[in-house]
Design an enzyme around this catalytic site. Structure first.
Site, PDB file in Angstrom:
ATOM      1  N   ASP A 108      41.429  45.822  40.528  1.00 38.24           N
ATOM      2  CA  ASP A 108      42.383  45.622  41.621  1.00 38.24           C
ATOM      3  C   ASP A 108      43.098  46.933  41.890  1.00 38.24           C
ATOM      4  OD1 ASP A 108      41.840  42.895  41.958  1.00 38.24           O
ATOM      5  OD2 ASP A 108      43.242  42.338  40.376  1.00 38.24           O
TER       6      ASP A 108
ATOM      7  N   ASP B  30      39.490  39.956  47.242  1.00 34.86           N
ATOM      8  CA  ASP B  30      40.605  39.020  47.338  1.00 34.86           C
ATOM      9  C   ASP B  30      41.053  38.848  48.786  1.00 34.86           C
ATOM     10  OD1 ASP B  30      40.615  38.767  44.558  1.00 34.86           O
ATOM     11  OD2 ASP B  30      42.025  40.427  44.318  1.00 34.86           O
TER      12      ASP B  30
END
Length: 206
Positions: free
Chosen positions: A143, A177
């Site tokens: 991420d 995401d």
């Protein structure tokens, strides 16, 4: 939308997702941060792949999570093909394709990254390392996007949380995401348009 166009959408977003993750993995170490704007930063973290960094406890928790997500992606792929076959709304097909792409992007991290890269703690990882940080199906999801739009202490008069430090928005996420969230958002916001074709079929059948 044809299945070919859906495939092009999936491949395009998947490439962006993986290129961005590999770049971050090979140029940043864990928790390294670059401030683009005060409210937007590139901040590298890794997690098990569940929402908000949650984990399944136990020795086989990560394996269970990865296998579950692979099965779920298979179901989403079937849903996509079925939607195209039934000539469903473009809203529905795009939404399913985005959700599928996002799930697949994070699965790639979980399945392969543990055996491709060495760890990123206090160092920049290298690809195809002789000392990988994990095993098959035990990789960490990369991420990097962080939007701390507001950060500070909450007013003391707020019950329960008054005076505590708070960051909005404190989630750190990736392209996959974003794809999943966008797909779900389309299904929620454009629900009637997304399922319009199915509704017509039900009415005609009655």
């Amino acid at each position: 939308m044809s299945l070919k166009k859906a495939y092009l959408l999936i491949i395009s977003i998947l490439l962006i997702d993986q290129i961005s993750k590999i770049y971050i993995k090979t140029h940043f170490f864990i928790n390294e941060e670059v401030k683009v704007f005060e409210w937007f930063r590139i901040h590298f973290i890794e997690n098990e792949g569940m929402a908000w960094g949650a984990e399944i406890p136990g020795e086989y928790g990560k394996l269970v999570l990865t296998l579950f997500r692979i099965i779920a992606v298979g179901g989403i792929a079937w849903w996509l093909c079925d939607a195209v076959k039934k000539n469903s709304s473009n809203f529905l097909i795009v939404a399913i394709a985005l959700i599928f792409t996002g799930a697949l992007g994070n699965i790639i991290d979980s399945v392969f990254y543990g055996v491709i890269f060495n760890d990123s703690y206090h160092q920049v990882a290298t690809a195809f390392s002789n000392d990988p940080y994990g095993t098959w199906f035990h990789g960490e999801v990369v991420d990097m996007f962080y939007f701390p739009i507001w950060e500070g202490n909450l007013p003391s008069w707020l019950p329960g949380v008054g005076g505590k430090h708070f960051t909005f928005f404190n989630a750190i996420f990736n392209v996959a995401d974003v794809a999943i969230s966008t797909g779900v958002g389309i299904l929620i916001v454009f629900n009637k348009r997304a399922f319009a074709h199915a509704d017509k079929e039900e009415v005609s059948a009655e």
